[in-house]
Design an enzyme around this catalytic site. Structure first.
Site, mmCIF file in Angstrom:
data_model
loop_
_atom_site.group_PDB
_atom_site.id
_atom_site.type_symbol
_atom_site.label_atom_id
_atom_site.label_comp_id
_atom_site.label_asym_id
_atom_site.label_seq_id
_atom_site.Cartn_x
_atom_site.Cartn_y
_atom_site.Cartn_z
ATOM 1 N N SER A 233 0.947 -1.233 0.048
ATOM 2 C CA SER A 233 -0.154 -0.092 -0.055
ATOM 3 C C SER A 233 0.859 1.219 -0.016
ATOM 4 O O SER A 233 1.608 1.287 -1.059
ATOM 5 C CB SER A 233 -0.827 -0.158 1.054
ATOM 6 O OG SER A 233 -2.080 1.040 0.868
ATOM 7 N N GLU A 364 -9.328 -5.073 -4.051
ATOM 8 C CA GLU A 364 -8.653 -3.710 -3.442
ATOM 9 C C GLU A 364 -9.712 -2.504 -2.536
ATOM 10 O O GLU A 364 -9.301 -1.989 -1.863
ATOM 11 C CB GLU A 364 -7.429 -3.254 -4.525
ATOM 12 C CG GLU A 364 -6.731 -4.090 -4.915
ATOM 13 C CD GLU A 364 -5.559 -4.285 -3.878
ATOM 14 O OE1 GLU A 364 -5.619 -3.644 -2.939
ATOM 15 O OE2 GLU A 364 -4.676 -4.942 -4.019
ATOM 16 N N HIS A 477 -7.847 -5.337 0.819
ATOM 17 C CA HIS A 477 -6.688 -4.783 0.771
ATOM 18 C C HIS A 477 -5.944 -5.070 1.924
ATOM 19 O O HIS A 477 -6.417 -4.973 3.172
ATOM 20 C CB HIS A 477 -6.855 -3.264 0.502
ATOM 21 C CG HIS A 477 -5.711 -2.467 0.377
ATOM 22 N ND1 HIS A 477 -4.933 -2.193 -0.760
ATOM 23 C CD2 HIS A 477 -5.225 -1.400 1.456
ATOM 24 C CE1 HIS A 477 -4.080 -1.443 -0.594
ATOM 25 N NE2 HIS A 477 -4.117 -0.974 0.668
#
Length: 613
Positions: A233, A364, A477
């Site tokens: 990320s 995601e 995510h």
């Protein structure tokens, strides 16, 4: 990268479980007072570590090693300074403080959010790193993996249980390093042109840790000529920015970017927006005293005098519009660390010989929807209306013009089922995930490959059996990390046997890449092969409990929309306000016609029809 946070335990590893791990092998073993394996000399002085048990044997851990002077008081907002030497032996046997940050209280006590919250005291004195190394120490130089955590540049900590380095180190015999870096305003507030708050000091913290690795990792058995930088990320975006910044580029040799890229729309801001946010935060906390006026020096002096919590309490109010997957203080294109925008640097770069591993998870966008998209919650099925979908597009793509938002709606609507709540929920998840993660990663992979880099790409598709988020969120995510770090190897965490095997396979891929730049195992040529990603073939693999499956074109249709069509559309219509209004009118007429047609078709389908025709 994660939206707003609350501390202090990782629910997947509850306090009784942590105590149990400590007592029966998860904690330190009793050692002689001066076990030579646990004494290391680095440039700053001597360190004493501890021996930890992983399920299959011991590792050495050196936790809470200072690599910079505390960035407190007059050092707030300034670049880090290397740690001065210390006398005697420094105990490196426990994690140190977490960098001051916002804490998520949206779902108190819920393990899905608590696992990302700080698990140590918050402090601005937080620039410490950790090293895990095989026990006994390797006799020959061993490849090094350096981890950068995510958290939207406003949160995160190297001490989180999900980043426990013992499992990967023990299973693969690598040296693993992780560091803290400043986040939020403390790491990324910028008054460009000012020496008092230049911006990007969180990235400079990371760079200083990488310099420390080059100078000291050999003392732990690591090979400073074989360093792989990996992150997820915002951590992945950070990895990418180090790739694009020449002073960082020589400090590592391979890169892994998990669910993030430096060219993501959330990852950087320009100098004007950075200054606007910094001065707005200053006004919100009463700086400079007496109201408007004053220069940068006075403003920063005032901000340094404010309690850290004051800055945290106000930082979310500087965003220019309501949004999900946007963060207040992020890296700035300052002309120094980043000499140009990431997109421009990627397009102009020479990446010949670079070895890169990139990838995404299956869903995601879903994680971010419960932090502000209309109609979404972890506590229900989040079956949204079309009106909520349309409003969600505006917060999911907050910088979009009316024309761009209409184009997004057109592309992501299932026009055979334009009102279906489940399809609208999935569509908005795809909008957020594609726009912010998948398509920037795909674009980066293609550009790097076209410019001579050797690239491997994946999509992670396994939903952990222990996952606490609702089923509709799929594989969210951040939830590949526990497998990359090998947590399923700990029996008390109750993963399945198949997940344990899967984690071992993923650790082997990552370690192979760190060793050779190729995730395939040279010792097992009969195993399914992971092919390189090229701009032409666009091959990538699916990572799940099944054997590797090779696919082509990672979300290719959606990414053609985001990376090719939409920029051209906006460029071509930049000054065509009247054309945009006409296009919108036509679009609304066509959209209404499609909905009317679908309703009529459904009505027709339910009518009795002649059975003898």
């Amino acid at each position: 990268m994660r939206p707003p946070w609350c501390p202090l335990h990782t629910p997947s590893l509850t306090p009784p479980l942590l105590l149990l791990l400590f007592l029966i092998g998860g904690g330190a073993e009793a050692e002689g007072p001066e076990d030579p394996e646990l004494l290391v000399m680095v440039r700053g002085g001597r360190l004493r570590g501890l021996r930890l048990m992983a399920p299959r044997g011991p590792v050495s851990a050196f936790l809470g090693i200072p690599f910079a002077e505390p960035p407190v008081g007059p050092r707030r907002f300034l670049p880090p300074e290397p740690k001065r030497p210390w006398p005697g032996v420094l105990n490196a046997t426990a994690f140190q403080s977490v960098c001051y940050q916002y804490v998520d209280t949206l779902y108190p006590g819920f393990e899905g959010t608590e696992m990302w919250n700080p698990n140590r005291e918050l402090s601005e004195d937080c620039l410490y790193l950790n090293v895990w190394t095989p026990y006994p120490r390797p006799s020959s130089p061993t490849p090094v993996l350096v981890w950068i955590y995510g958290g939207g540049f406003y949160s995160g900590a190297s001490s989180l249980d999900v980043y426990d380095g013992r499992f990967l180190t023990q299973a693969e015999g690598t040296v693993l390093v992780s560091m803290n870096y400043r986040v939020g305003a403390f790491g990324f507030l910028a008054l460009p042109g000012s020496r008092e708050a230049p911006g990007n000091v969180g990235l400079l913290d990371q760079r200083l840790a990488l310099q420390w690795v080059q100078e000291n990792v050999a003392a732990f058995g690591g090979d400073p000529t074989s360093v792989t930088l990996f992150g997820e990320s915002a951590g992945a975006a950070s990895v990418g920015m180090h790739l694009l910044s020449p002073p960082s580029r020589g400090l590592f040799h391979r890169a892994v970017l998990q669910s993030g890229a430096p060219n993501g729309p959330w990852a950087t801001v320009g100098v004007g927006e950075a200054r606007r946010r910094a001065t707005l935060l200053a006004r919100l906390v009463g700086c400079p005293p007496g109201g408007a006026g004053g220069n940068d020096t006075e403003l920063v002096a005032c901000l340094r005098a404010r309690p850290a919590q004051d800055l945290v309490d106000h930082e979310w109010r500087v965003l220019p519009q309501e949004s999900v997957f946007r963060f207040s203080f992020v890296p700035v294109v300052d002309g120094d660390f980043l000499s140009d925008t990431p997109e421009a640097l990627i397009n102009a770069g020479d990446f010949h010989g670079l070895q890169v591993l990139v990838g995404v998870v299956k869903d995601e966008g879903s994680y971010f929807l419960v932090y502000g998209a209309p109609g979404f919650s972890k506590d229900n099925e989040s079956l949204i209306s079309r009106a909520q979908f349309l409003a969600g597009v505006r917060v999911g793509v907050p910088q979009a013009s009316d024309l761009a938002a209409e184009a997004v709606v057109l592309h992501y609507t299932d026009w055979l089922h334009p009102e279906d709540p489940a399809r609208l929920r999935e569509a908005l998840s795809d909008v957020v995930g594609d726009h912010n993660v998948v398509c920037p990663v795909a674009q980066l992979a293609g550009r790097l490959a076209a410019q001579g880099a050797r690239v491997y790409a994946y999509i992670f598709e396994h939903r952990a059996s222990t996952l606490s988020w609702p089923l509709w969120m799929g594989v969210p995510h951040g939830y590949e990390i526990e497998f990359i770090f090998g947590l399923p190897l700990e029996p008390s965490l109750n993963y399945t046997i198949e997940e344990r095997t899967f984690a071992q396979r993923l650790m082997r891929y990552w370690a192979n890449f760190a060793r050779t730049g190729d995730p395939n195992d040279p010792r097992d040529p009969k195993a399914p092969q992971w092919p390189p990603y090229t701009a032409g073939a666009q091959q990538y693999v699916s990572l799940n409990l099944r054997p590797l499956e090779v696919r082509r074109g990672l979300r290719a249709q959606a990414c053609a929309f985001w990376n090719r069509f939409l920029p051209k559309l906006l460029s071509a219509t930049d000054t065509l306000d009247e054309a945009e209004r006409q296009w919108k009118a036509e679009f609304h007429r066509w959209s209404s016609y499609m909905v009317h047609w679908k309703n009529q078709f459904d009505h027709y389908s339910k009518q009795d029809r002649c059975s003898d025709l």
